[in-house]
Write a protein that holds these residues in place. Structure first.
Motif, short mmCIF file in Angstrom:
data_model
loop_
_atom_site.label_atom_id
_atom_site.label_comp_id
_atom_site.label_asym_id
_atom_site.label_seq_id
_atom_site.Cartn_x
_atom_site.Cartn_y
_atom_site.Cartn_z
N TRP A 51 0.83 -1.19 0.00
CA TRP A 51 0.00 0.00 0.00
C TRP A 51 0.87 1.26 0.00
O TRP A 51 0.58 2.22 -0.72
CB TRP A 51 -0.92 0.00 1.22
CG TRP A 51 -1.80 1.21 1.27
CD1 TRP A 51 -2.95 1.42 0.59
CD2 TRP A 51 -1.55 2.41 2.01
NE1 TRP A 51 -3.45 2.66 0.87
CE2 TRP A 51 -2.61 3.29 1.75
CE3 TRP A 51 -0.55 2.81 2.89
CZ2 TRP A 51 -2.70 4.54 2.31
CZ3 TRP A 51 -0.63 4.07 3.45
CH2 TRP A 51 -1.70 4.92 3.16
N LYS A 52 1.92 1.28 0.81
CA LYS A 52 2.81 2.44 0.85
C LYS A 52 3.49 2.66 -0.49
O LYS A 52 3.62 3.80 -0.95
CB LYS A 52 3.86 2.27 1.96
CG LYS A 52 3.29 2.46 3.35
CD LYS A 52 4.36 2.30 4.40
CE LYS A 52 3.79 2.47 5.79
NZ LYS A 52 4.81 2.33 6.81
N GLN A 53 3.92 1.58 -1.13
CA GLN A 53 4.56 1.71 -2.45
C GLN A 53 3.57 2.25 -3.48
O GLN A 53 3.90 3.13 -4.27
CB GLN A 53 5.11 0.36 -2.92
CG GLN A 53 6.30 -0.13 -2.15
CD GLN A 53 6.70 -1.55 -2.53
OE1 GLN A 53 5.95 -2.26 -3.20
NE2 GLN A 53 7.88 -1.96 -2.09
N THR A 54 2.36 1.74 -3.45
CA THR A 54 1.34 2.19 -4.40
C THR A 54 0.96 3.63 -4.15
O THR A 54 0.78 4.41 -5.09
CB THR A 54 0.10 1.28 -4.31
OG1 THR A 54 0.49 -0.07 -4.49
CG2 THR A 54 -0.93 1.65 -5.35
N ALA A 55 0.83 4.02 -2.89
CA ALA A 55 0.48 5.40 -2.55
C ALA A 55 1.59 6.34 -2.99
O ALA A 55 1.32 7.44 -3.51
CB ALA A 55 0.23 5.53 -1.06
N ALA A 56 2.85 5.95 -2.81
CA ALA A 56 3.97 6.79 -3.24
C ALA A 56 3.98 6.93 -4.76
O ALA A 56 4.22 8.02 -5.30
CB ALA A 56 5.28 6.21 -2.75
N GLU A 57 3.72 5.85 -5.46
CA GLU A 57 3.68 5.90 -6.92
C GLU A 57 2.53 6.78 -7.40
O GLU A 57 2.69 7.57 -8.34
CB GLU A 57 3.52 4.48 -7.48
CG GLU A 57 3.55 4.43 -9.00
CD GLU A 57 3.43 3.01 -9.51
OE1 GLU A 57 3.07 2.88 -10.70
OE2 GLU A 57 3.67 2.06 -8.76
N LEU A 58 1.38 6.69 -6.76
CA LEU A 58 0.24 7.53 -7.12
C LEU A 58 0.56 9.00 -6.89
O LEU A 58 0.23 9.86 -7.71
CB LEU A 58 -0.99 7.12 -6.31
CG LEU A 58 -2.26 7.91 -6.58
CD1 LEU A 58 -2.72 7.74 -8.02
CD2 LEU A 58 -3.36 7.47 -5.62
#
Length: 181
Positions: A51-58
């Protein structure tokens, strides 16, 4: 496990004389709860990491598509939020210290502490840092209260001496048993 009338076999009681149902009951014990809990904790950590990786990418994608004006506005919002958290963060840290100290039964003077050291990266009070500080404080050596406890309510007399005057110095002598204060 089989399902009968909407209930699983483990959810209903099996009568002692019903051998057909007893033969269908599971013979093996379920896995230990600690192993199951550890597996769920590991899955939770992995999902949080994703989730943290996806949020950072977003966030990176949103910033790449922003106009210059939107970038300046987002930066101003971020700075305002950080300023507000830094002002309130120390108050929150002090409240967290006092709450944990009260529950631990120790005294925690916060007058000379650098309360910003108890803040996390997000500007909020970090409970782990506070609990580490509280555990380092010395425990009280005397478990007795600071003030003497009252025996009860109502009229109390110092001995059998009748109170015949309201003179403060004579009342003090009666209360202290004749010893001068």
């Amino acid at each position: 496990m089989s399902i009968r009338n909407g209930f699983t076999i483990s959810e209903i009681e099996i009568p002692a004389n019903d051998t057909a149902l007893q033969s269908e009951a599971p013979a093996a014990e379920p896995p230990a709860p600690s192993a199951d809990a550890e597996r769920w904790k590991a899955l939770s950590r992995e999902n949080e990491k994703r989730w943290k990786q996806t949020a950072a990418e977003l966030d990176r994608l949103r910033q790449a598509q922003m106009t210059e004006q939107e970038k300046v506005l987002a930066q101003a919002r971020h700075e305002a939020r950080q300023d507000a958290l830094s002002e309130l963060g120390t108050t929150l840290a002090e409240a967290e210290i006092r709450a944990q100290a009260a529950s631990a039964g120790v005294s925690a003077p916060t007058d000379y502490l650098d309360l910003s050291r108890f803040l996390g990266d997000d500007g909020r009070a970090d409970p782990e840092k506070v609990s580490a500080f509280i555990s380092s404080l010395p425990k009280p050596t005397h478990p007795q209260p600071e003030f003497p406890q009252l025996v009860g309510t109502g009229h109390h007399r110092a001995g059998d001496a009748p109170i015949t005057t309201l003179d403060p110095s004579e009342l003090a002598d009666i209360i202290t048993g004749g010893a001068h204060i």
